[in-house]
Design a protein around this motif. Structure first.
Motif, PDB file in Angstrom:
ATOM      1  N   LYS A 234      12.956  -3.676  32.151  1.00  0.00           N
ATOM      2  CA  LYS A 234      14.378  -3.366  32.005  1.00  0.00           C
ATOM      3  C   LYS A 234      14.896  -3.588  30.583  1.00  0.00           C
ATOM      4  O   LYS A 234      15.871  -2.982  30.162  1.00  0.00           O
ATOM      5  CB  LYS A 234      15.163  -4.240  32.990  1.00  0.00           C
ATOM      6  N   TYR A 235      14.253  -4.470  29.846  1.00  0.00           N
ATOM      7  CA  TYR A 235      14.713  -4.836  28.506  1.00  0.00           C
ATOM      8  C   TYR A 235      14.059  -4.000  27.403  1.00  0.00           C
ATOM      9  O   TYR A 235      14.244  -4.266  26.221  1.00  0.00           O
ATOM     10  CB  TYR A 235      14.446  -6.330  28.248  1.00  0.00           C
ATOM     11  N   ARG A 236      13.315  -2.958  27.791  1.00  0.00           N
ATOM     12  CA  ARG A 236      12.654  -2.108  26.799  1.00  0.00           C
ATOM     13  C   ARG A 236      13.579  -0.997  26.304  1.00  0.00           C
ATOM     14  O   ARG A 236      14.531  -0.600  26.981  1.00  0.00           O
ATOM     15  CB  ARG A 236      11.391  -1.484  27.404  1.00  0.00           C
ATOM     16  N   GLU A 241      20.350   3.421  30.986  1.00  0.00           N
ATOM     17  CA  GLU A 241      21.410   2.702  31.684  1.00  0.00           C
ATOM     18  C   GLU A 241      21.595   3.186  33.120  1.00  0.00           C
ATOM     19  O   GLU A 241      21.849   2.400  34.035  1.00  0.00           O
ATOM     20  CB  GLU A 241      22.739   2.860  30.918  1.00  0.00           C
ATOM     21  N   GLU A 242      21.419   4.501  33.338  1.00  0.00           N
ATOM     22  CA  GLU A 242      21.625   5.036  34.687  1.00  0.00           C
ATOM     23  C   GLU A 242      20.581   4.546  35.686  1.00  0.00           C
ATOM     24  O   GLU A 242      20.784   4.585  36.901  1.00  0.00           O
ATOM     25  CB  GLU A 242      21.651   6.569  34.668  1.00  0.00           C
ATOM     26  N   TRP A 243      19.448   4.051  35.181  1.00  0.00           N
ATOM     27  CA  TRP A 243      18.419   3.530  36.074  1.00  0.00           C
ATOM     28  C   TRP A 243      18.868   2.230  36.753  1.00  0.00           C
ATOM     29  O   TRP A 243      18.311   1.844  37.779  1.00  0.00           O
ATOM     30  CB  TRP A 243      17.113   3.288  35.318  1.00  0.00           C
ATOM     31  N   ASN A 244      19.881   1.550  36.167  1.00  0.00           N
ATOM     32  CA  ASN A 244      20.405   0.327  36.781  1.00  0.00           C
ATOM     33  C   ASN A 244      21.107   0.630  38.102  1.00  0.00           C
ATOM     34  O   ASN A 244      21.164  -0.219  38.993  1.00  0.00           O
ATOM     35  CB  ASN A 244      21.375  -0.375  35.826  1.00  0.00           C
ATOM     36  N   HIS A 253       9.192  -0.070  42.866  1.00  0.00           N
ATOM     37  CA  HIS A 253      10.028  -1.189  43.282  1.00  0.00           C
ATOM     38  C   HIS A 253       9.938  -2.302  42.244  1.00  0.00           C
ATOM     39  O   HIS A 253       9.066  -2.282  41.369  1.00  0.00           O
ATOM     40  CB  HIS A 253       9.590  -1.721  44.651  1.00  0.00           C
ATOM     41  N   GLU A 254      10.816  -3.279  42.340  1.00  0.00           N
ATOM     42  CA  GLU A 254      10.805  -4.394  41.391  1.00  0.00           C
ATOM     43  C   GLU A 254       9.681  -5.367  41.742  1.00  0.00           C
ATOM     44  O   GLU A 254       9.379  -5.612  42.909  1.00  0.00           O
ATOM     45  CB  GLU A 254      12.145  -5.126  41.406  1.00  0.00           C
ATOM     46  N   ASN A 255       9.073  -5.906  40.710  1.00  0.00           N
ATOM     47  CA  ASN A 255       8.050  -6.932  40.885  1.00  0.00           C
ATOM     48  C   ASN A 255       8.733  -8.218  41.365  1.00  0.00           C
ATOM     49  O   ASN A 255       9.543  -8.797  40.651  1.00  0.00           O
ATOM     50  CB  ASN A 255       7.326  -7.181  39.553  1.00  0.00           C
ATOM     51  N   GLU A 256       8.411  -8.645  42.551  1.00  0.00           N
ATOM     52  CA  GLU A 256       9.085  -9.804  43.147  1.00  0.00           C
ATOM     53  C   GLU A 256       8.805 -11.102  42.392  1.00  0.00           C
ATOM     54  O   GLU A 256       9.531 -12.091  42.520  1.00  0.00           O
ATOM     55  CB  GLU A 256       8.671  -9.967  44.608  1.00  0.00           C
ATOM     56  N   ASN A 257       7.748 -11.107  41.568  1.00  0.00           N
ATOM     57  CA  ASN A 257       7.389 -12.308  40.812  1.00  0.00           C
ATOM     58  C   ASN A 257       7.902 -12.295  39.381  1.00  0.00           C
ATOM     59  O   ASN A 257       7.722 -13.280  38.652  1.00  0.00           O
ATOM     60  CB  ASN A 257       5.862 -12.479  40.800  1.00  0.00           C
ATOM     61  N   TYR A 262       9.398  -3.515  36.868  1.00  0.00           N
ATOM     62  CA  TYR A 262       9.333  -2.608  38.010  1.00  0.00           C
ATOM     63  C   TYR A 262       7.975  -1.903  38.064  1.00  0.00           C
ATOM     64  O   TYR A 262       7.514  -1.333  37.067  1.00  0.00           O
ATOM     65  CB  TYR A 262      10.446  -1.558  37.911  1.00  0.00           C
ATOM     66  N   ILE A 263       7.361  -1.956  39.245  1.00  0.00           N
ATOM     67  CA  ILE A 263       6.090  -1.268  39.469  1.00  0.00           C
ATOM     68  C   ILE A 263       6.323   0.241  39.353  1.00  0.00           C
ATOM     69  O   ILE A 263       7.239   0.783  39.966  1.00  0.00           O
ATOM     70  CB  ILE A 263       5.536  -1.580  40.872  1.00  0.00           C
TER      71      ILE A 263
END
Length: 304
Positions: A234-236, A241-244, A253-257, A262-263
């Motif tokens: 997300k910080y790259r 912005e619209e991906w938020n 999906h988001e990496n739970e760890n 995001y995978i």
């Protein structure tokens, strides 16, 4: 009943034909990066050592030949948590793969997450027994420079196989200014620096990278740029912005760890265009190679 079973069989065959072989797609991506890189550009994938094998022991020589080094996290310490001794079953499985790859003249680099004196000593010695290089960061986020260098030397490091040690620094958030960050890195005595292309969103220039290529004790060293091939972060710079509000279809999906990671469906055209751009930026900034993280993303899809 017979017709029903036939119908189910055809449906299953159809699903197979339309499905994605995630392991094969990751191999393709690594080979594509190799093809699009300069001749002497270094590739170091991290984790997912099973990708170099077909079945239990059959080696994929084309893929092995495409890379210069292989990095494995937490082989001795850091799994499942920072500072914890990695269970023997997991360690032995990884060691088996890495020893086979070492015999093929691949440089093996291990990153063990422990700040315990005994843990660092043990990690270093186990790596030495196997002719691996080793680094133990102070934290999982890898934010600090470990200044003490073992096996310090002043020889030129032309190839990765010349290296006796390496620095692994992914997050320079503790440094206030880029100049301070570059100066501190340039003063370290490591043979290989694995760092990010960006400092707090500011891209490193060729002059910055060239400054880092000279060891203070004398001799040339290698500077390798980090980027993730199996996860979008997300910080790259590439993050929109619209991906938020709504994730694109090629993000799974988001990496739970790992919050903000995001995978991705790395076989998608959109993601591969981002990879191409990142690779180009590293080459233009004068890096000697790239460190390809999250190779093991293919295992996430296989498990699902």
């Amino acid at each position: 009943m017979k017709k029903l079973m036939l119908l189910i069989s055809f449906i299953m065959i159809g699903v197979n034909l339309l499905g994605i072989n995630e392991k094969a797609e990751m191999k393709k991506l690594i080979l594509k990066i190799r093809e699009e890189s300069p001749k002497d550009f270094i590739l170091i994938p991290q984790n997912g050592t099973g990708i170099y094998f077909e079945g239990e022991n059959k080696i994929n020589y084309k893929l092995v030949d495409a890379v210069d080094g292989i990095t494995q996290e937490s082989i001795f310490y850091g799994y499942p948590k920072y500072g914890e001794k990695t269970p023997s079953e997991e360690k032995n499985h990884l060691l088996k793969n890495l020893r086979m790859l070492k015999k093929l003249d691949k440089v093996i680099m291990t990153v063990n997450y422990t700040d315990n004196k005994y843990g660092k000593w043990r990690s270093r010695n186990l790596a030495k027994e196997n002719n691996f290089l080793n680094y133990c960061p102070k934290d999982r986020e890898v934010t600090e420079i470990m200044e003490h260098v073992f096996l310090k030397n002043n020889k030129d490091i032309v190839n990765l196989s010349d290296a006796k040690n390496f620095l692994y620094l992914l997050n320079p958030e503790k440094f206030k200014h880029k100049s301070e960050y570059i100066d501190k890195l340039s003063q370290t005595a490591y043979d290989v620096l694995i760092i990010d292309l960006y400092f707090k969103g500011i891209e490193l220039k060729k002059d910055d990278v060239n400054k880092l290529k000279i060891k203070p004790q004398g001799g040339h060293r290698l500077v390798i740029g980090y980027f993730s091939v199996g996860e979008a972060e997300k910080y790259r710079k590439y993050w929109r912005e619209e991906w938020n509000d709504k994730l694109p279809k090629w993000i799974s999906h988001e990496n739970e760890n790992w919050e903000g990671a995001y995978i991705v469906k790395y076989w998608s055209e959109e993601w591969q265009q981002i990879i191409e751009k990142m690779l180009k930026n590293h080459i233009e900034s004068g890096f000697d190679g790239v460190f390809l993280d999250t190779i093991d993303t293919y295992q996430n899809f296989e498990e699902e």
